[in-house]
Design a protein around this motif. Structure first.
Motif, PDB file in Angstrom:
ATOM      1  N   SER A 177       0.821  -1.215   0.000  1.00  0.00           N
ATOM      2  CA  SER A 177       0.000   0.000   0.000  1.00  0.00           C
ATOM      3  C   SER A 177       0.850   1.259   0.000  1.00  0.00           C
ATOM      4  N   TYR A 209       5.121  -5.288   3.162  1.00  0.00           N
ATOM      5  CA  TYR A 209       4.641  -5.660   1.840  1.00  0.00           C
ATOM      6  C   TYR A 209       4.888  -7.139   1.595  1.00  0.00           C
ATOM      7  N   SER A 234      -4.261   3.456  -2.916  1.00  0.00           N
ATOM      8  CA  SER A 234      -3.208   2.871  -2.056  1.00  0.00           C
ATOM      9  C   SER A 234      -2.749   1.495  -2.541  1.00  0.00           C
ATOM     10  N   LEU A 235      -2.733   1.313  -3.861  1.00  0.00           N
ATOM     11  CA  LEU A 235      -2.188   0.082  -4.451  1.00  0.00           C
ATOM     12  C   LEU A 235      -0.835   0.430  -5.063  1.00  0.00           C
TER      13      LEU A 235
END
Length: 294
Positions: free
Chosen positions: A42, A47, A260-261
């Motif tokens: 995000s 991650y 938020s990708l």
């Protein structure tokens, strides 16, 4: 100077600053984007590495990506087929304006110096369905039946964006072709006229072919500008309605920061870079042509 150019250490020291900047400002960010594009992230916190799944999803399951790419190509085609021929004709017109040349040159270049924000607000007002100048004009000439929500209809919104972008960038294309014509020796035209060449023959067989190097520059600049188009789209429609006016620059911003990708957005940017590199190579080969000296 010969001693310096023959010294490999001196050559390395001369190119080192530029090479370091290129590596840290271009190469490393691209490799980092390629890595983050293979993650589910995000942009904040932990991650997860997902390999090539983001790239596969973009290429095979993301219609918005392909629509964004198609819109960029559509804008490029419209720019090259409509804007540039008009720019060439008006550049020729400017060379025959005499004392009014500066006035017309200033008028034609005005859109290029207007702020993008002002341009977006101006044209958004023109296309407004209720108080827009375009609908008022249609109503005034008895064509009220054609009144439309130009930016709210997916079928017309993309064409509105294309018109605005071409209008704003017209001055730069005109300036390039005008400067190219000014660089052609006048005695060539005078010699052609003495030999009996008409105005049509003069420009179609002499001036336009000699303008080829400038055309190559103008085309590459136009393609680059169309592919990275974002600001006008963001300010006027933000890619809507229904992603009909989405462009890759705006889509990357929307995915990476609004949704938020971050990993997915980086994957899109990497594929965008690959596409631009391929298109650049194709353009350079297609436009590569030896042009005789004056």
């Amino acid at each position: 100077m010969h001693k310096v150019l023959s010294d490999k250490k001196a050559i390395f020291l001369l190119i080192a600053p530029g090479l370091i900047l290129f590596i840290f400002m271009i190469c490393i960010p691209i490799f980092m984007s390629a890595y983050y594009g293979s993650t589910d992230w995000s942009g904040i916190g932990q991650y997860q590495y997902v390999g090539l799944s983001n790239y596969k999803e973009i290429l095979f399951e993301d219609p918005v990506f392909w629509n964004s790419l198609w819109n960029a190509l559509l804008l490029t085609a419209a720019t090259l087929v409509i804007q540039h021929p008009i720019a060439i004709l008006l550049a020729i017109f400017l060379t025959h304006c005499g004392k009014y040349e500066k006035i017309f040159r200033t008028i034609f270049f005005i859109p290029a110096v207007i702020s993008i924000v002002v341009t977006a607000k101006l044209w958004s007002g023109i296309f407004h369905p209720n108080y827009g100048l375009l609908n008022k004009f249609l109503e005034g000439i008895g064509l009220g039946v054609l009144k439309h929500d130009w930016l709210g209809d997916p079928n017309t919104a993309i064409w509105c964006i294309i018109v605005v972008v071409m209008w704003q960038g017209f001055g730069y294309a005109l300036l390039l072709y005008y400067s190219g014509l000014q660089g052609i020796p006048k005695d060539l035209g005078e010699a052609a006229k003495i030999d009996g060449a008409t105005h049509t023959q003069l420009y179609s067989r002499i001036m336009i072919p000699l303008l080829a190097p400038m055309m190559r520059v103008a085309i590459i600049i136009a393609v680059t500008t169309c592919l990275k188009q974002m600001e006008t789209v963001f300010l006027m429609t933000n890619g809507g309605p229904a992603n009909s006016t989405q462009f890759l620059g705006n889509y990357i911003y929307k995915v990476a920061f609004s949704s938020s990708l971050y990993g997915y957005g980086n994957a899109i940017s990497v594929l965008f870079i690959v596409f631009c590199l391929i298109l650049t190579v194709v353009l350079n080969k297609a436009l590569k042509k030896d042009v005789g000296e004056f």
